[in-house]
Design a protein around this motif. Structure first.
Motif, PDB file in Angstrom:
ATOM      1  N   THR A  40       0.837  -1.200   0.000  1.00 17.39           N
ATOM      2  CA  THR A  40       0.000   0.000   0.000  1.00 17.39           C
ATOM      3  C   THR A  40       0.873   1.251   0.000  1.00 17.39           C
ATOM      4  O   THR A  40       0.626   2.208  -0.751  1.00 17.39           O
ATOM      5  CB  THR A  40      -0.943  -0.016   1.212  1.00 17.39           C
ATOM      6  N   ARG A  41       1.911   1.241   0.827  1.00 14.64           N
ATOM      7  CA  ARG A  41       2.824   2.393   0.856  1.00 14.64           C
ATOM      8  C   ARG A  41       3.485   2.607  -0.495  1.00 14.64           C
ATOM      9  O   ARG A  41       3.586   3.735  -0.995  1.00 14.64           O
ATOM     10  CB  ARG A  41       3.884   2.170   1.937  1.00 14.64           C
ATOM     11  N   LEU A  42       3.963   1.541  -1.120  1.00 14.31           N
ATOM     12  CA  LEU A  42       4.653   1.663  -2.405  1.00 14.31           C
ATOM     13  C   LEU A  42       3.712   2.138  -3.510  1.00 14.31           C
ATOM     14  O   LEU A  42       4.143   2.863  -4.416  1.00 14.31           O
ATOM     15  CB  LEU A  42       5.323   0.339  -2.781  1.00 14.31           C
ATOM     16  N   THR A  43       2.440   1.745  -3.447  1.00 18.09           N
ATOM     17  CA  THR A  43       1.510   2.245  -4.471  1.00 18.09           C
ATOM     18  C   THR A  43       1.381   3.766  -4.369  1.00 18.09           C
ATOM     19  O   THR A  43       1.172   4.434  -5.377  1.00 18.09           O
ATOM     20  CB  THR A  43       0.122   1.584  -4.396  1.00 18.09           C
ATOM     21  N   GLY A  44       1.531   4.307  -3.143  1.00 18.34           N
ATOM     22  CA  GLY A  44       1.524   5.767  -3.000  1.00 18.34           C
ATOM     23  C   GLY A  44       2.674   6.401  -3.777  1.00 18.34           C
ATOM     24  O   GLY A  44       2.493   7.435  -4.434  1.00 18.34           O
ATOM     25  N   LEU A  45       3.842   5.786  -3.715  1.00 16.29           N
ATOM     26  CA  LEU A  45       4.993   6.303  -4.472  1.00 16.29           C
ATOM     27  C   LEU A  45       4.745   6.205  -5.977  1.00 16.29           C
ATOM     28  O   LEU A  45       5.125   7.099  -6.743  1.00 16.29           O
ATOM     29  CB  LEU A  45       6.262   5.539  -4.089  1.00 16.29           C
ATOM     30  N   PRO A  73      12.383  -5.518  -4.627  1.00 14.67           N
ATOM     31  CA  PRO A  73      12.649  -6.699  -5.462  1.00 14.67           C
ATOM     32  C   PRO A  73      11.414  -7.572  -5.714  1.00 14.67           C
ATOM     33  O   PRO A  73      11.387  -8.332  -6.693  1.00 14.67           O
ATOM     34  CB  PRO A  73      13.694  -7.492  -4.655  1.00 14.67           C
ATOM     35  N   ASP A  74      10.397  -7.474  -4.876  1.00  9.05           N
ATOM     36  CA  ASP A  74       9.196  -8.299  -5.067  1.00  9.05           C
ATOM     37  C   ASP A  74       8.108  -7.608  -5.887  1.00  9.05           C
ATOM     38  O   ASP A  74       7.040  -8.190  -6.116  1.00  9.05           O
ATOM     39  CB  ASP A  74       8.602  -8.703  -3.711  1.00  9.05           C
ATOM     40  N   CYS A  75       8.372  -6.378  -6.313  1.00 10.43           N
ATOM     41  CA  CYS A  75       7.376  -5.685  -7.139  1.00 10.43           C
ATOM     42  C   CYS A  75       7.357  -6.278  -8.543  1.00 10.43           C
ATOM     43  O   CYS A  75       8.405  -6.436  -9.177  1.00 10.43           O
ATOM     44  CB  CYS A  75       7.683  -4.192  -7.213  1.00 10.43           C
ATOM     45  N   CYS A  76       6.157  -6.576  -9.017  1.00  9.37           N
ATOM     46  CA  CYS A  76       5.966  -7.172 -10.346  1.00  9.37           C
ATOM     47  C   CYS A  76       5.043  -6.276 -11.159  1.00  9.37           C
ATOM     48  O   CYS A  76       4.088  -5.704 -10.624  1.00  9.37           O
ATOM     49  CB  CYS A  76       5.304  -8.537 -10.229  1.00  9.37           C
ATOM     50  N   TRP A  77       5.332  -6.217 -12.438  1.00  9.64           N
ATOM     51  CA  TRP A  77       4.480  -5.442 -13.348  1.00  9.64           C
ATOM     52  C   TRP A  77       3.848  -6.390 -14.369  1.00  9.64           C
ATOM     53  O   TRP A  77       4.550  -7.220 -14.977  1.00  9.64           O
ATOM     54  CB  TRP A  77       5.314  -4.374 -14.054  1.00  9.64           C
ATOM     55  N   GLY A  78       2.549  -6.264 -14.545  1.00  9.94           N
ATOM     56  CA  GLY A  78       1.813  -7.150 -15.448  1.00  9.94           C
ATOM     57  C   GLY A  78       2.258  -7.074 -16.894  1.00  9.94           C
ATOM     58  O   GLY A  78       2.016  -8.013 -17.660  1.00  9.94           O
ATOM     59  N   GLY A  79       2.915  -5.996 -17.276  1.00  7.92           N
ATOM     60  CA  GLY A  79       3.410  -5.887 -18.649  1.00  7.92           C
ATOM     61  C   GLY A  79       4.480  -6.909 -18.973  1.00  7.92           C
ATOM     62  O   GLY A  79       4.761  -7.178 -20.140  1.00  7.92           O
ATOM     63  N   TYR A  88      -0.243  -3.905 -11.173  1.00  6.24           N
ATOM     64  CA  TYR A  88       0.944  -3.641 -10.352  1.00  6.24           C
ATOM     65  C   TYR A  88       0.795  -4.464  -9.082  1.00  6.24           C
ATOM     66  O   TYR A  88      -0.214  -4.348  -8.379  1.00  6.24           O
ATOM     67  CB  TYR A  88       1.045  -2.150 -10.026  1.00  6.24           C
ATOM     68  N   SER A  89       1.777  -5.316  -8.793  1.00  3.86           N
ATOM     69  CA  SER A  89       1.594  -6.257  -7.692  1.00  3.86           C
ATOM     70  C   SER A  89       2.906  -6.529  -6.986  1.00  3.86           C
ATOM     71  O   SER A  89       3.976  -6.076  -7.399  1.00  3.86           O
ATOM     72  CB  SER A  89       1.020  -7.584  -8.229  1.00  3.86           C
ATOM     73  N   MET A  90       2.785  -7.268  -5.884  1.00  3.29           N
ATOM     74  CA  MET A  90       3.963  -7.803  -5.210  1.00  3.29           C
ATOM     75  C   MET A  90       3.801  -9.313  -5.134  1.00  3.29           C
ATOM     76  O   MET A  90       2.710  -9.829  -4.859  1.00  3.29           O
ATOM     77  CB  MET A  90       4.133  -7.224  -3.803  1.00  3.29           C
ATOM     78  N   GLU A  91       4.911  -9.993  -5.383  1.00  4.14           N
ATOM     79  CA  GLU A  91       4.917 -11.457  -5.371  1.00  4.14           C
ATOM     80  C   GLU A  91       4.633 -11.979  -3.961  1.00  4.14           C
ATOM     81  O   GLU A  91       5.118 -11.422  -2.976  1.00  4.14           O
ATOM     82  CB  GLU A  91       6.290 -11.933  -5.862  1.00  4.14           C
ATOM     83  N   TRP A  92       3.839 -13.039  -3.910  1.00  4.34           N
ATOM     84  CA  TRP A  92       3.583 -13.716  -2.625  1.00  4.34           C
ATOM     85  C   TRP A  92       3.506 -15.217  -2.890  1.00  4.34           C
ATOM     86  O   TRP A  92       2.631 -15.671  -3.593  1.00  4.34           O
ATOM     87  CB  TRP A  92       2.267 -13.230  -1.994  1.00  4.34           C
ATOM     88  N   ARG A  93       4.480 -15.923  -2.367  1.00  5.01           N
ATOM     89  CA  ARG A  93       4.522 -17.390  -2.496  1.00  5.01           C
ATOM     90  C   ARG A  93       4.362 -17.840  -3.941  1.00  5.01           C
ATOM     91  O   ARG A  93       3.558 -18.734  -4.239  1.00  5.01           O
ATOM     92  CB  ARG A  93       3.471 -18.033  -1.589  1.00  5.01           C
ATOM     93  N   GLY A  94       5.085 -17.163  -4.824  1.00  6.08           N
ATOM     94  CA  GLY A  94       5.100 -17.552  -6.226  1.00  6.08           C
ATOM     95  C   GLY A  94       3.959 -16.972  -7.049  1.00  6.08           C
ATOM     96  O   GLY A  94       3.939 -17.117  -8.266  1.00  6.08           O
TER      97      GLY A  94
END
Ligand SMILES: [Zn+2]
Length: 115
Positions: free
Chosen positions: A11-16, A91-97, A107-113
């Motif tokens: 949530t914090r990173l989405t603010g950035l 490092p866990d930030c992922c982009w759907g593109g 825009y997401s963060m990886e969780w358990r693969g």
């Protein structure tokens, strides 16, 4: 990191990301963020339009609608500037593109693969 810690970091990173978008002349509206498992099914369960293992169900993804000069930008490639920035935040930030079936507004963060 626990799921709760990661959700709060996300949530914090989405603010950035939002600030970066506006600083670069874009505007955003929210698409899907949390997908409630009561409607979309538990992780591993396919219901409605959500993929069965979506990280939206774990509060770790948001879909942003992108605008520039009042124009709605719909292609994955339109999101690349934001997607590349997003990936620099953690490092866990992922982009759907980057997905095999591109999903540029995701825009997401990886969780358990799961991304
Ligand atoms: Zn998404």
């Amino acid at each position: 990191m626990t799921l709760g810690q990661k959700q709060r970091l996300f949530t914090r990173l989405t603010g950035l990301l939002i600030e970066f978008a506006y600083e670069n002349g874009y505007e955003l509206t929210y698409g899907d963020a949390y997908r409630d498992p009561r409607a979309f099914g538990q992780v591993g369960e396919k219901r409605l339009y959500s993929s069965s293992n979506s990280v939206h169900k774990s509060r770790l993804a948001v879909d942003f609608n992108l605008f520039k000069d009042g124009k709605f930008l719909t292609s994955s490639e339109d999101h690349r500037t934001l997607g590349e920035f997003w990936k620099t935040l953690h490092p866990d930030c992922c982009w759907g593109g980057d997905f095999s079936r591109p999903d540029g507004n995701h825009y997401s963060m990886e969780w358990r693969g799961r991304k």
